[in-house]
Design an enzyme around this catalytic site. Sequence first.
Site, PDB file in Angstrom:
ATOM      1  N   ASP A  77     -47.418  32.132  15.067  1.00 32.34           N
ATOM      2  CA  ASP A  77     -48.428  31.100  14.866  1.00 32.34           C
ATOM      3  C   ASP A  77     -48.341  30.567  13.438  1.00 32.34           C
ATOM      4  O   ASP A  77     -48.463  31.328  12.483  1.00 32.34           O
ATOM      5  CB  ASP A  77     -49.814  31.706  15.139  1.00 32.34           C
TER       6      ASP A  77
ATOM      7  N   ASP B  44     -47.863  24.431  17.313  1.00 33.92           N
ATOM      8  CA  ASP B  44     -47.601  25.359  16.210  1.00 33.92           C
ATOM      9  C   ASP B  44     -47.649  26.826  16.596  1.00 33.92           C
ATOM     10  O   ASP B  44     -47.745  27.692  15.736  1.00 33.92           O
ATOM     11  CB  ASP B  44     -48.565  25.085  15.050  1.00 33.92           C
ATOM     12  N   GLU B  45     -47.591  27.127  17.879  1.00 36.14           N
ATOM     13  CA  GLU B  45     -47.530  28.547  18.249  1.00 36.14           C
ATOM     14  C   GLU B  45     -46.741  28.761  19.524  1.00 36.14           C
ATOM     15  O   GLU B  45     -46.672  27.884  20.374  1.00 36.14           O
ATOM     16  CB  GLU B  45     -48.938  29.167  18.373  1.00 36.14           C
TER      17      GLU B  45
END
Length: 424
Positions: A50, A143-144
């Site tokens: 993350d 973003d993860e």
Amino acid sequence: MTTRGKNRGVPSLCLDCACVGDGASRCAHCGSRHLALHPELLDLHMLHVDCDAFYAAVEKRDNPDLVAKPVIIGGGQRGVVATCCYQARIFGVHSAMPMYKALKKCPQAVIIKPNMAKYRAVSREIRDEMKMLSPLIEPISIDEAFIDMSGTGRLHRRSPAAMAAGLANVIRDKIGISVSIGLSYNNFLAKIASDINKPRGFTLIGKAEAMDFLAHQPVSIIWGVGEKFNHKLRRDGIHKITDLRKLDETILTTRYGAIGSRLWRLAHGLDVRRVIPDNATKSISSETTFDFDISDPETLEDHLWRQCEIVSYQLKHKNLVGRTVTLKLKPSIHKTLTRSSQLTDSTQLAHRIFDCAKVLLERVASGTRFRLLGVGVSGISDFAPESAVDLGDPTRQQKNQAERAVDSLNRRFGKSSVQKGRGL
Ligand SMILES: [Mg+2]
């Protein structure tokens, strides 16, 4: 984590050079004291990566003047905070907070409008680095992502933990972004772990400690337990995961339906979901948050057309078509309305997506004020030229040809040099 003599024999990992050691207080290779140690270090295979305050981190990377300043990514008078950096969080700013509130808490913050194209490009670079670790990557947002590293030990000749530490360092050095990593034996716990020591965290949750660790966590830590459901659970006396464990699976399913058995399993640290690699696009959507609430049906239709054009543009660009059209509306911050409808055949054309979404809009927009409108297309497949021909309906065929003619002019003379009727 720093190790002491008593940890001799417990596997340790140097977070600076990704070397595995035996629990000495310094890395035998580089001398660093920046170590993670855990009895199950060499056995855990599920990774959750993350990025830390992603949008803000990208902006800070690209403008060193911002490094020490509180930065908020968000936009418009009525917008909300998309991401804020850790300096801004100290003042109580958090994502999804209305902009005016955020500015009250932190008036000195630098506000930057999101540049999604840039963030997507960075996200792709990060994903390329992840692909070096395992083919089993499941992105869950820009973003993860989960990375299932089971069975990769023979390929890399290194443990998943060592590969994960190496990945964090490569993303930092090559791309200039910091990430937090969670490592465990299933998705559920890996995701929880990555959130524990943010930013630049590296946290492991092993089998031996999972039950104790979970017991004290609030039930809201479980996916699918949103604000409303959490409230319901609290009313029923269920606050922490340990409260869930006092009830057996049948009681939970009778009370809460399908999610009941999930609650039971996750409360016991059991998660059998596999990582689903995301090789194909599942949906394409676009939405806009208005500066002021809008209730006028015609104005809403104009916005709808614009969003349909954007979605259509992306479908055409990626050579895809979709069959299901979904309309999204937000009457207030915490409420979202979605309505879907299936087309007779797949399309990438704006006017067809619009015609379908317009019917959905007419059903719900009867004077209600909305703050957001979006449209999405799912049921995605590759575009085949014959699917553009609709012999059954000559008017539609004409409209299709007109839209394609406009597209080809725009391709020659630049995007938006010619606009279709409604977008003007
Ligand atoms: Mg993040």
